[in-house]
Design a protein around this motif. Structure first.
Motif, short mmCIF file in Angstrom:
data_model
loop_
_atom_site.label_atom_id
_atom_site.label_comp_id
_atom_site.label_asym_id
_atom_site.label_seq_id
_atom_site.Cartn_x
_atom_site.Cartn_y
_atom_site.Cartn_z
N ARG A 129 0.85 -1.19 0.00
CA ARG A 129 0.00 0.00 0.00
C ARG A 129 0.89 1.25 0.00
O ARG A 129 1.11 1.89 1.03
CB ARG A 129 -0.95 -0.03 1.20
CG ARG A 129 -1.97 -1.15 1.10
CD ARG A 129 -3.10 -0.99 2.09
NE ARG A 129 -4.07 -2.07 1.95
CZ ARG A 129 -5.10 -2.05 1.10
NH1 ARG A 129 -5.28 -1.00 0.31
NH2 ARG A 129 -5.93 -3.07 1.04
N HIS A 130 1.39 1.57 -1.17
CA HIS A 130 2.27 2.73 -1.32
C HIS A 130 1.54 4.04 -1.03
O HIS A 130 2.16 5.04 -0.66
CB HIS A 130 2.85 2.77 -2.74
CG HIS A 130 3.66 1.56 -3.09
ND1 HIS A 130 4.89 1.32 -2.56
CD2 HIS A 130 3.38 0.52 -3.93
CE1 HIS A 130 5.37 0.19 -3.05
NE2 HIS A 130 4.48 -0.33 -3.88
N ARG A 131 0.22 4.04 -1.18
CA ARG A 131 -0.55 5.26 -0.99
C ARG A 131 -0.58 5.73 0.46
O ARG A 131 -0.94 6.87 0.73
CB ARG A 131 -1.98 5.06 -1.51
CG ARG A 131 -2.05 4.93 -3.03
CD ARG A 131 -3.48 4.72 -3.49
NE ARG A 131 -4.34 5.83 -3.07
CZ ARG A 131 -5.68 5.81 -3.20
NH1 ARG A 131 -6.28 4.73 -3.71
NH2 ARG A 131 -6.39 6.84 -2.83
#
Length: 324
Positions: free
Chosen positions: A7-9
């Protein structure tokens, strides 16, 4: 849901988080502002092909420096436009040349400002080339002698850094020797180590009145198609004693900047040249782009590619935007 992905966000969730993890940052002290000092001019006059960039007279340099310092900009590079030109560019190395006068004027009022002297002949020759011409050929070694004289005269005027931009072979060696011989051993050389023969220089030639009167500069400036040649040029200048390396232009040569940065530990300078500046200005004036966002994105890309310093005509605007 089976979470098998990253989950880079999470690190983009809001402005504060994005600022916390920002990898590349701009600061006004990164910028070198180019100045065009014109002999015989009274006041200032906008360069037609470079909106927001001006020819300035000697008496306005004090005000220019005050504005730059208030914005946090700590260095300038000085270009001169003389009243008289000749085949050898005599006004380039005259002790009372326009650049020499401009340097002295700046240092008189603002000694803390880092003043870089562009060391070339093209603004001073009646043929517009960066060296001595004989039978249509730009002579290398004969040009070096005049460039060395120019560098010494600029150092005597008070320049903090000498920036030779002529692309003659051996210019760093000859200028270093000349400076050292005259006692300027502590004056660094900011070499235009990688300078391509580029169409992006058009507006500058308008501003500096330096368009070649015959032919082009392809016998001494580099072919835009060549990458390894740039590495050879940078290697030569570093070995000859350069203290900084410049890559010019910048926007279309980010790969070259990264290559040079990966191979050398000298400070790297990106020259965000006139054509790059004017394209953005024209698009902004037509309402096609958001100028602030685009300029800061472009300048950030240069730092991300490895530039430690950026010569840019956007410097004043960018400094103001960074302070918001």
């Amino acid at each position: 849901m089976n979470q098998t992905f990253n989950r880079h966000r999470r690190l983009r969730a809001n402005a504060a988080m994005r600022d916390l993890v920002k990898e590349t940052r701009l600061h006004p002290s990164d910028f070198i502002y180019p100045l065009f000092v014109v002999e015989g001019l009274e006041g200032k006059k906008e360069v037609p092909s470079m909106p927001g960039v001006y020819h300035v007279s000697l008496d306005l340099l004090k005000d220019e420096m005050a504005e730059l310092i208030s914005l946090g900009i700590k260095s300038v590079i000085v270009f001169g436009v003389p009243e008289e030109k000749d085949a050898c560019g005599t006004q380039a190395f005259h002790d009372h040349g326009i650049v020499q006068k401009g340097i002295a004027e700046i240092k008189k009022h603002y000694p803390e400002m880092i003043v870089i002297a562009d060391t070339c002949l093209c603004e001073y020759t009646d043929h517009g080339h960066c060296g001595v011409v004989k039978d249509g050929e730009i002579l290398n070694d004969e040009s070096l002698e005049l460039l060395a004289q120019t560098a010494v005269s600029q150092a005597k005027a008070g320049a903090d850094i000498i920036a030779p931009s002529n692309m003659m072979d051996g210019f760093v060696t000859v200028i270093r020797e000349a400076l050292d011989k005259e006692g300027f051993t502590n004056i660094p050389i900011m070499s235009y180590a990688v300078k391509y023969s580029s169409e992006f220089y058009g507006p500058f030639r308008d501003a500096a009145d330096s368009t070649p009167q015959f032919g082009d500069r392809k016998t001494y400036q580099m072919d835009p198609a060549n990458r390894l040649e740039a590495l050879r040029e940078a290697e030569s200048d570093a070995a000859e004693g350069a203290d900084f390396l410049i890559v010019k232009p910048s926007m279309s040569y980010l790969d070259i900047m990264r290559d040079v940065k990966n191979r050398h530990h000298l400070p790297l300078v990106a020259y965000n040249v006139s054509g790059e500046y004017s394209m953005v200005k024209a698009a902004a004036q037509n309402g096609w782009i958001k100028e602030k966002e685009m300029v800061l994105e472009i300048l950030t890309s240069m730092k991300r590619a490895g530039a430690d310093l950026i010569m840019t005509y956007h410097a004043k605007d960018a400094a103001k935007w960074l302070a918001e």
